[in-house]
Design a protein around this motif. Structure first.
Motif: not given
Ligand SMILES: Nc1ncnc2c1ncn2[C@@H]1O[C@H](COP(=O)(O)OP(=O)(O)OP(=O)(O)O)[C@@H](O)[C@H]1O
Length: 253
Positions: A63, A67-68, A71-75
């Motif tokens: 984390r 965020l992971d 899975r949440r590369r753009t964010t």
């Protein structure tokens, strides 16, 4: 800010499996400046690639800013800045200033905030003399300062640095170290620094983690690190003993 819980990452190479990172757990709190050391092939870059979502762990949980990353590369990209000292993230044929404009659009930084941040970064990193120079014509030290500015233009909470002073002369190194210290102290940016330059570690990091064969071998302060090899006065000697397995590890997990 950064959390790894029993993270593993392996690679299949022909018929064998390389365990680049194994059962790795650590936490870096907001505002910390942590050194991440280890011999060649220890798993540092693999860890960093998992932190920014380039690689997915084979096991365990990562984390960053809650965020992971995979899975949440753009964010996550809006909240993390990454510098790979060995290769640039800038556009090779474009002037530095144009690369920065592209980054502004990619990260959707509004014009006024961008101007203020670019002015600040231009001053603190002394970029003024080569903003219009294509990246391919920059010296290594100039390019590295450009890469640092690019990583910080969107004001990330976390900055991950993979050998940001590699190949730099003593004056350039000192400038970059002073800049990083300032970013951490004044903006509270969390910094994870991978380097083979122990001067970087001594001058910048209160806490050091050492990874070896993909596993965490040490996590503690510089004083704790020095205590692993009593009688050794230089950090080079202490780290050499740690890498060669000659040191006892009171601070190891
Ligand atoms: N894409 C890949 N495919 C196969 N093996 C890999 C891959 N990436 C890394 N490895 C292997 O994983 C191990 C860890 O590599 P990594 O690049 O993370 O080490 P490092 O600590 O960053 O090393 P260095 O200090 O030399 O940069 C090494 O044995 C390396 O060969």
């Amino acid at each position: 800010m950064i959390e790894l819980d029993r993270v593993g990452r392996s690679f299949k190479v022909k018929r064998s499996v390389v365990h680049a990172v194994q059962d790795l757990s650590f936490t870096v709190s907001a505002g910390e400046f942590v050194g991440y050391l280890g011999p060649n092939g220890a798993g540092k870059s693999t860890t960093i690639k998992m932190l920014c979502g380039i690689l997915t762990p084979t096991s365990g949980k990562v984390r960053v800013a809650g965020l992971d990353p995979s899975r949440r590369r753009t964010t996550l990209a809006r909240r993390i800045g990454v510098v790979f000292g060995q290769r640039t993230t800038l556009w090779w044929d474009l002037p530095l200033a144009d690369s920065f404009q592209l980054i502004r659009h990619l990260y959707r930084v509004d014009r006024a905030t961008f101007r203020t941040r670019l002015d600040e970064l231009t001053e603190t990193l002394d970029l003024g003399g080569f903003l219009r120079t294509p990246v391919r014509q920059l010296s290594l030290g100039q390019r590295m300062r450009g890469d640092l500015a690019a990583a910080l233009l969107h004001a990330p909470e976390v900055l991950v640095l993979d050998e940001p002073t590699i190949g730099l002369d003593v004056v350039s190194k000192a400038g970059i170290r002073a800049f990083l210290q300032r970013v951490n102290a004044e903006q509270g940016t969390t910094v994870l620094l991978t380097t083979h330059d122990l001067g970087d570690i001594e001058r910048l990091c209160r806490r050091v983690m050492v990874i070896d064969h993909g596993r965490l071998a040490f996590d503690g302060t510089i004083d704790d690190l020095m205590a692993t090899a009593p009688g050794q006065s230089s950090i080079e000697d202490v780290v050499t003993r740690l890498y060669t397995g000659e040191a006892s590890l009171p601070g190891s997990p």
